[in-house]
Scaffold this motif. Structure first.
Motif, PDB file in Angstrom:
ATOM      1  N   ILE A  52      19.166 -35.908   8.445  1.00  0.00           N
ATOM      2  CA  ILE A  52      18.284 -36.766   8.967  1.00  0.00           C
ATOM      3  C   ILE A  52      17.149 -37.526   8.057  1.00  0.00           C
ATOM      4  O   ILE A  52      17.147 -38.451   7.949  1.00  0.00           O
ATOM      5  CB  ILE A  52      17.659 -36.039  10.085  1.00  0.00           C
ATOM      6  CG1 ILE A  52      18.523 -36.018  11.320  1.00  0.00           C
ATOM      7  CG2 ILE A  52      16.443 -37.193  10.732  1.00  0.00           C
ATOM      8  CD1 ILE A  52      18.042 -35.277  12.662  1.00  0.00           C
ATOM      9  N   ASP A  53      16.749 -36.550   7.130  1.00  0.00           N
ATOM     10  CA  ASP A  53      15.844 -37.041   6.251  1.00  0.00           C
ATOM     11  C   ASP A  53      16.471 -37.998   5.258  1.00  0.00           C
ATOM     12  O   ASP A  53      15.868 -39.004   5.035  1.00  0.00           O
ATOM     13  CB  ASP A  53      15.095 -35.802   5.431  1.00  0.00           C
ATOM     14  CG  ASP A  53      14.247 -34.932   6.214  1.00  0.00           C
ATOM     15  OD1 ASP A  53      13.560 -35.462   7.308  1.00  0.00           O
ATOM     16  OD2 ASP A  53      13.971 -33.736   6.031  1.00  0.00           O
ATOM     17  N   GLU A  54      17.459 -37.740   4.914  1.00  0.00           N
ATOM     18  CA  GLU A  54      18.213 -38.461   3.843  1.00  0.00           C
ATOM     19  C   GLU A  54      18.496 -39.985   4.632  1.00  0.00           C
ATOM     20  O   GLU A  54      18.323 -40.990   3.971  1.00  0.00           O
ATOM     21  CB  GLU A  54      19.708 -38.058   3.419  1.00  0.00           C
ATOM     22  CG  GLU A  54      20.393 -38.777   2.682  1.00  0.00           C
ATOM     23  CD  GLU A  54      21.784 -38.136   2.354  1.00  0.00           C
ATOM     24  OE1 GLU A  54      22.368 -38.763   1.394  1.00  0.00           O
ATOM     25  OE2 GLU A  54      22.133 -37.071   2.822  1.00  0.00           O
ATOM     26  N   ALA A  55      18.860 -40.023   5.781  1.00  0.00           N
ATOM     27  CA  ALA A  55      19.032 -41.141   6.519  1.00  0.00           C
ATOM     28  C   ALA A  55      17.596 -42.107   6.646  1.00  0.00           C
ATOM     29  O   ALA A  55      17.946 -43.195   6.493  1.00  0.00           O
ATOM     30  CB  ALA A  55      19.562 -41.001   8.131  1.00  0.00           C
ATOM     31  N   GLN A  56      16.620 -41.297   6.950  1.00  0.00           N
ATOM     32  CA  GLN A  56      15.436 -41.889   7.090  1.00  0.00           C
ATOM     33  C   GLN A  56      15.044 -42.651   5.520  1.00  0.00           C
ATOM     34  O   GLN A  56      14.390 -43.742   5.550  1.00  0.00           O
ATOM     35  CB  GLN A  56      14.219 -41.212   7.460  1.00  0.00           C
ATOM     36  CG  GLN A  56      14.512 -40.768   8.859  1.00  0.00           C
ATOM     37  CD  GLN A  56      13.530 -39.659   9.316  1.00  0.00           C
ATOM     38  OE1 GLN A  56      13.356 -38.679   9.015  1.00  0.00           O
ATOM     39  NE2 GLN A  56      12.617 -40.008  10.284  1.00  0.00           N
ATOM     40  N   VAL A  57      15.167 -41.985   4.674  1.00  0.00           N
ATOM     41  CA  VAL A  57      15.116 -42.336   3.160  1.00  0.00           C
ATOM     42  C   VAL A  57      15.814 -43.622   2.953  1.00  0.00           C
ATOM     43  O   VAL A  57      15.275 -44.714   2.334  1.00  0.00           O
ATOM     44  CB  VAL A  57      15.021 -41.110   2.144  1.00  0.00           C
ATOM     45  CG1 VAL A  57      15.158 -41.943   0.707  1.00  0.00           C
ATOM     46  CG2 VAL A  57      14.118 -40.129   2.360  1.00  0.00           C
ATOM     47  N   LEU A  58      16.790 -43.595   3.387  1.00  0.00           N
ATOM     48  CA  LEU A  58      17.835 -44.695   3.168  1.00  0.00           C
ATOM     49  C   LEU A  58      17.265 -46.003   3.759  1.00  0.00           C
ATOM     50  O   LEU A  58      16.933 -47.068   3.377  1.00  0.00           O
ATOM     51  CB  LEU A  58      19.510 -44.523   3.742  1.00  0.00           C
ATOM     52  CG  LEU A  58      20.107 -45.804   3.649  1.00  0.00           C
ATOM     53  CD1 LEU A  58      21.085 -45.694   2.384  1.00  0.00           C
ATOM     54  CD2 LEU A  58      20.749 -45.867   4.901  1.00  0.00           C
ATOM     55  N   LEU A  59      16.857 -45.705   5.244  1.00  0.00           N
ATOM     56  CA  LEU A  59      16.360 -46.955   6.042  1.00  0.00           C
ATOM     57  C   LEU A  59      14.872 -47.315   5.499  1.00  0.00           C
ATOM     58  O   LEU A  59      14.871 -48.526   5.507  1.00  0.00           O
ATOM     59  CB  LEU A  59      16.111 -46.368   7.540  1.00  0.00           C
ATOM     60  CG  LEU A  59      17.577 -46.342   8.187  1.00  0.00           C
ATOM     61  CD1 LEU A  59      17.360 -45.610   9.584  1.00  0.00           C
ATOM     62  CD2 LEU A  59      18.228 -47.426   7.977  1.00  0.00           C
TER      63      LEU A  59
END
Length: 133
Positions: free
Chosen positions: A51-58
């Motif tokens: 989830i953290d990786e997805a947030q960083v991407l966004l």
């Protein structure tokens, strides 16, 4: 029918020039989603299982046109990512191993599938959502 007129057809690649984010921690399902969306013309982002990786991407500003989100990713709920997508007006759908009660009321309007998932059904609904934008 007039000569030269064409009947509109659904594209065999409804996701051409579209970026689809996949956040799913079940390897085989994530792989099935990625393969299906690529066949339909998408540039697949992921699959991600963090989830953290997805947030960083966004937060990075990378273009995302739509997303498929597993509700529970490595024991964390995906709702922070869903909120980020909603704030950016990016369509998304949920997949889950749980029942509808696991979806927060603020996301009651989001299409969801209980696992096992029909990947093409998910893709068809997401294609309609992306096409409506």
């Amino acid at each position: 029918m007039r000569q030269g007129s064409a009947i509109p057809r659904m594209s065999s690649q409804p996701f051409a020039r579209r970026s689809i984010l996949i956040v799913e921690d079940e390897y085989f399902l994530a792989d099935d989603f990625a393969a299906a969306f690529r066949r339909l013309g998408a540039d697949v982002i992921g699959p991600m299982c963090d989830i953290d990786e997805a947030q960083v991407l966004l937060r990075s500003g990378q273009p995302v046109d739509a997303a498929v989100l597993d509700i529970n990713v490595r024991t964390e709920m995906i709702f922070p990512v869903a909120r980020m997508l909603r704030e950016r007006n990016i369509p998304f759908v949920f997949t889950t191993g749980y029942d509808k009660a696991s979806i927060l009321p603020e996301f009651a309007d989001v299409p969801h599938w209980e696992k096992p998932v029909d990947v093409m059904s998910v893709a068809n609904v997401l294609a309609t959502m992306v096409g409506a934008r």
